[in-house]
Scaffold this active site. Sequence first.
Site, PDB file in Angstrom:
ATOM      1  N   GLU A   1      -7.573  19.667 -60.022  1.00 15.80           N
ATOM      2  CA  GLU A   1      -6.656  20.300 -59.024  1.00 15.80           C
ATOM      3  C   GLU A   1      -7.763  20.548 -57.754  1.00 15.80           C
ATOM      4  O   GLU A   1      -8.792  20.791 -57.882  1.00 15.80           O
ATOM      5  CB  GLU A   1      -6.277  21.672 -59.329  1.00 15.80           C
ATOM      6  CG  GLU A   1      -5.014  21.657 -60.140  1.00 15.80           C
ATOM      7  CD  GLU A   1      -4.538  23.055 -60.524  1.00 15.80           C
ATOM      8  OE1 GLU A   1      -4.710  23.740 -59.865  1.00 15.80           O
ATOM      9  OE2 GLU A   1      -3.941  22.981 -61.514  1.00 15.80           O
TER      10      GLU A   1
ATOM     11  N   GLU B   1      -6.711  26.861 -66.551  1.00 13.90           N
ATOM     12  CA  GLU B   1      -7.371  28.101 -65.942  1.00 13.90           C
ATOM     13  C   GLU B   1      -7.188  29.217 -66.825  1.00 13.90           C
ATOM     14  O   GLU B   1      -6.475  30.117 -66.356  1.00 13.90           O
ATOM     15  CB  GLU B   1      -6.550  28.252 -64.597  1.00 13.90           C
ATOM     16  CG  GLU B   1      -6.796  26.924 -63.663  1.00 13.90           C
ATOM     17  CD  GLU B   1      -6.119  27.400 -62.250  1.00 13.90           C
ATOM     18  OE1 GLU B   1      -5.296  28.302 -62.271  1.00 13.90           O
ATOM     19  OE2 GLU B   1      -6.481  26.581 -61.322  1.00 13.90           O
TER      20      GLU B   1
HETATM   21  O1  IFM Z   1      -0.289  26.297 -58.124  1.00 15.14           O
HETATM   22  C1  IFM Z   1      -1.563  26.689 -58.849  1.00 15.14           C
HETATM   23  C2  IFM Z   1      -1.540  26.004 -60.110  1.00 15.14           C
HETATM   24  O2  IFM Z   1      -0.670  26.410 -60.885  1.00 15.14           O
HETATM   25  C3  IFM Z   1      -2.761  26.504 -60.608  1.00 15.14           C
HETATM   26  N1  IFM Z   1      -4.322  26.292 -59.845  1.00 15.14           N
HETATM   27  C4  IFM Z   1      -4.054  26.892 -58.517  1.00 15.14           C
HETATM   28  C5  IFM Z   1      -2.830  26.282 -58.013  1.00 15.14           C
HETATM   29  C6  IFM Z   1      -2.638  26.962 -56.532  1.00 15.14           C
HETATM   30  O3  IFM Z   1      -2.756  28.189 -56.560  1.00 15.14           O
END
Ligand code: IFM
Length: 443
Positions: A336, A159
């Site tokens: 994710e 990210e």
């Molecule tokens: O916890 C985070 C993760 O580290 C990166 N993506 C979003 C998740 C939820 O906020």
Amino acid sequence: MSTQFPEGFLWGTATAAHQVEGRNYLNDWWAWEQVPGHIKNGDTSELACDHYQRFEQDFDLLRSLNQNAHRLSLEWSRIEPRPGEFSSEAIDHYRKVLQALRARSMEPVVTIHHFTNPTWIADAGGWEAPETAERFADFAFRVVDALHDLARYWITINEPTVIAYQGYVKGDWPPGKRYGLTRVMRVLSTLMHGHWLAYERVKSRHSDLQLGLAHHLRVFDPARPWMPMDRIVASAFERVFNQTILKTLARGRLVFPLTRVARASGPSHSQDFFGLNYYTRELVKFNRHYRAELFGERVLPATAPRSDLNWEIYPEGLYRVLRSMSRHGLPMIVTENGIADRRDALRPEYLLTHLTAIQRAIEAGSPVRGYFHWTTFDNFEWAEGYSAKFGLIACDPRTQERRVRPSAGLYAEICRSNRLPVSVELPPAPLDDEQPAGPAELR
Ligand code: IFM
């Protein structure tokens, strides 16, 4: 519509080192956590889920829940605690971790950088310093070279836009800056440069490995679609937050507005797969007072269901993003996707509706190869501390007790059968044994 997923589909959960390992004292996040007011309720990562010690039992549990893959990250500050000094002890530890996954027939997906920087990197200017790109690439090459026999899938950086936004626009994360667009673009350019260098170096020695980035993409829609100014700011958000780095990677050179600050280029192909982190959509409304945020105020939909963090639950967005990203012609992995839901009341449906969106995208031609639910256990959720509970498995940071939530059982059945249930009886909403979270600030 078929409810079956493609053969060999990767099913797992995702974590990040600093959020679960515990005792990560040598990075910028640990230093940040020590300052009162930075983390909700004064939490610190401290022992987190003590996963550094408990990884074997934790993987046993995940395997018993039928997961055939797992995404985790390496902690740079453990491996290179001082510039150029690599800890063989830390590398051996991660060898054991990856071997433990392999021994359980779980495919590892390894993230090289997930938000934290060693303090020596932060002290030298972090991602504002152009040299960080080189230092990161050296580190990436070193660890992949040491562990390449144990993992096929690697993610260079998690990210990049979130790093730039939270740390350099909002200032809620280290290094806590509130910069204007130009300086933020410098940060993003260095992150892109670091990815390119890492990709080139690793691939020149290990061409068989699959390398990608984990992109956090949100859907931005106008809060009032009939208002031209809302439509303009929503599309500006889409361009800056989503398209800038996607175009940069697709073209192999920085694109506007990154070109305002630098003119780097890289290989025209630098992703072997497309990693997607998808959570929610944001509705954007024109507000002339929001200069630092491209004149866009994020607003909540009046009626839509929301998570404990007030994020809208919008599975259609996952379908939209997957379809739109298919044009890059890369295999895709949902690296994710998950929900902060301490009562586990919304998570079962969240899972089913988001997996249905993936299935629709696959049917429409999107080459999705795997799904990693965020996250394995409740963990240290950055500025939210332990208050946001994203885990399929509850984890009490004081006692370290793990408790498998009903949604983990539902997910286990999906992982086992490689299909969505045709009809499902959702677990009853649990008794409210924990205090509901108060409304949190929007990210
Ligand atoms: O916890 C985070 C993760 O580290 C990166 N993506 C979003 C998740 C939820 O906020």
